[in-house]
Scaffold this active site. Structure first.
Site, PDB file in Angstrom:
ATOM      1  N   LYS A 236       0.896  -0.927  -0.005  1.00  0.00           N
ATOM      2  CA  LYS A 236      -0.059   0.381   0.067  1.00  0.00           C
ATOM      3  C   LYS A 236       0.969   1.262  -0.306  1.00  0.00           C
ATOM      4  O   LYS A 236       0.811   2.094  -0.019  1.00  0.00           O
ATOM      5  CB  LYS A 236      -0.823  -0.093   1.256  1.00  0.00           C
ATOM      6  N   ASP A 320      -7.195 -11.912   7.665  1.00  0.00           N
ATOM      7  CA  ASP A 320      -7.443 -10.538   7.182  1.00  0.00           C
ATOM      8  C   ASP A 320      -8.721 -10.174   6.744  1.00  0.00           C
ATOM      9  O   ASP A 320      -9.416  -8.879   7.142  1.00  0.00           O
ATOM     10  CB  ASP A 320      -6.368 -10.401   5.743  1.00  0.00           C
TER      11      ASP A 320
END
Length: 377
Positions: A236, A320
């Site tokens: 990210k 996640d």
């Protein structure tokens, strides 16, 4: 200190009787002795040594053995005062000769007495061309062994020092990577604290998988999965802040851009982990690259199915998504633990690996306990 000594053993009493011209105790099949190996004494030859020994032997103390055996006697009077010939040494001599007889290769041994170390070298004793027994040369090797020990200690200290420095550098490296991952997490408005939470529940989940070890993985592999978990969203960092910090849902186009974080993460980790543990690098790259894959092939970035997805990524996927469900995001409220559990179980066989169901069920109560302890998530 004991310097050099010869130990002689002869087999066959006829030859011994012929050379010494002395009577042999009845039933005696051989004899053994120690004698100082000074050159002046050796010049008299073996006959001198035979007589020297026999004059010191008391008949009641002899030990009868088979003809091919070596006879060990109470020879304490032939040893120097600082070294005692006892049963223990006698047994040692037997074992040395047995090993030498077995292969003719093991001819060097060490004997430790008090603070001294003696090197024992065995060879055959010949009478002309005939092999009659064995001779042992005892050499005081204390100084040499102490020097070797000193070198070994130095090498061990050096190895420990290098190991400690290497460990320090590895820990520093890991902290830097974790710091980068947390920095990325802090930039993402939608997932604040996600790295820390998923790392914690991943440890719980891996512990359950490790108990059964259905996948025949070693402890290092499981430890590496836990260590790699905080790095799963590292990609990210390559996503534009306009998208990453958007205070709301992504558009279709923005989501497509966001999807690239998986492959970005694998590329970044491949570079920054270069030269480190290759196994760990592979696991870390797999976790980052494939944790958004689905077992039915509808995931990203590569659309892999079931066993094509590395086991570490399949495990990461469950943790996640669970965190995403029970955590508050800018575009949604928290979901209840029961609802999150239901969604994960319904996704088994399509989004998640159904073989991991049992481990999730064994872990989910601990997940809830952990999240319940947090003030905000």
């Amino acid at each position: 200190m004991l310097n050099n000594y010869y130990y002689y053993a002869t087999i066959g009493y006829n030859k011994l009787k012929e050379r010494t011209r002395k009577g042999i105790p009845e039933g005696m099949r051989g004899v053994a002795w120690i004698k100082i190996a000074g050159v002046r004494e050796l010049k008299y030859g073996r006959e001198y040594l035979y007589k020297s020994l026999l004059s010191k032997i008391n008949n009641p103390n002899f030990i009868e053995q088979k003809e091919e055996d070596v006879i060990i006697r109470d020879l304490h009077r032939t040893f120097p005062k600082n070294m005692i010939f006892n049963d223990k040494l006698g047994e040692e001599i037997y074992s040395w000769i047995d090993k030498f007889k077995s292969d003719n290769i093991d001819d060097k041994f060490y004997y430790y007495y008090d603070d001294a170390t003696y090197l024992v070298t065995i060879s055959y004793l010949y009478d002309g061309k005939k092999r009659r027994g064995y001779q042992l040369l005892l050499t005081d090797d204390t100084n040499n062994q102490e020097y070797i020990k000193l070198l070994d200690n130095y090498n061990n200290e050096l190895i420990i020092e290098v190991k400690e420095k290497t460990q320090y550098l590895e820990e520093l490296h890991d902290k830097l990577i974790l710091g980068i991952a947390q920095l990325v997490d802090s930039r993402d408005n939608s997932t604040g604290g996600h790295i820390k939470r998923t790392s914690y529940i991943m440890r719980i989940f891996v512990t359950e998988v490790r108990k059964y070890n259905k996948y025949n993985l070693d402890d290092e592999f499981y430890d590496d999965i836990i260590k790699a978990a905080p790095m799963h969203d590292l990609g990210k960092i390559a996503v534009d802040d306009v998208i990453l910090r958007k205070p709301g849902k992504y558009t279709k186009e923005e989501f497509e851009i966001m999807k690239h974080h998986a492959s970005y993460g694998a590329e970044i980790l491949d570079k920054i982990l270069e030269g480190t543990d290759e196994k760990f690098k592979t696991i870390a790259c797999n976790v980052a690259h494939f944790h958004h894959e689905r077992v039915d092939g509808s995931g990203y970035p590569n659309g892999l199915t079931k066993d094509q997805i590395p086991i570490e990524a399949r495990m990461m996927a469950i943790c996640d998504v669970y965190d995403a469900l029970v955590s508050k995001r800018v575009y949604k409220e928290r979901m209840s633990f029961e609802e999150a559990k239901k969604i994960i179980l319904e996704g088994m066989g399509s989004q998640f690996d159904n073989e991991l169901r049992i481990y999730f069920l064994n872990s989910v109560d601990k997940f809830e306990e952990y999240y319940s302890s947090l003030e905000d998530f």
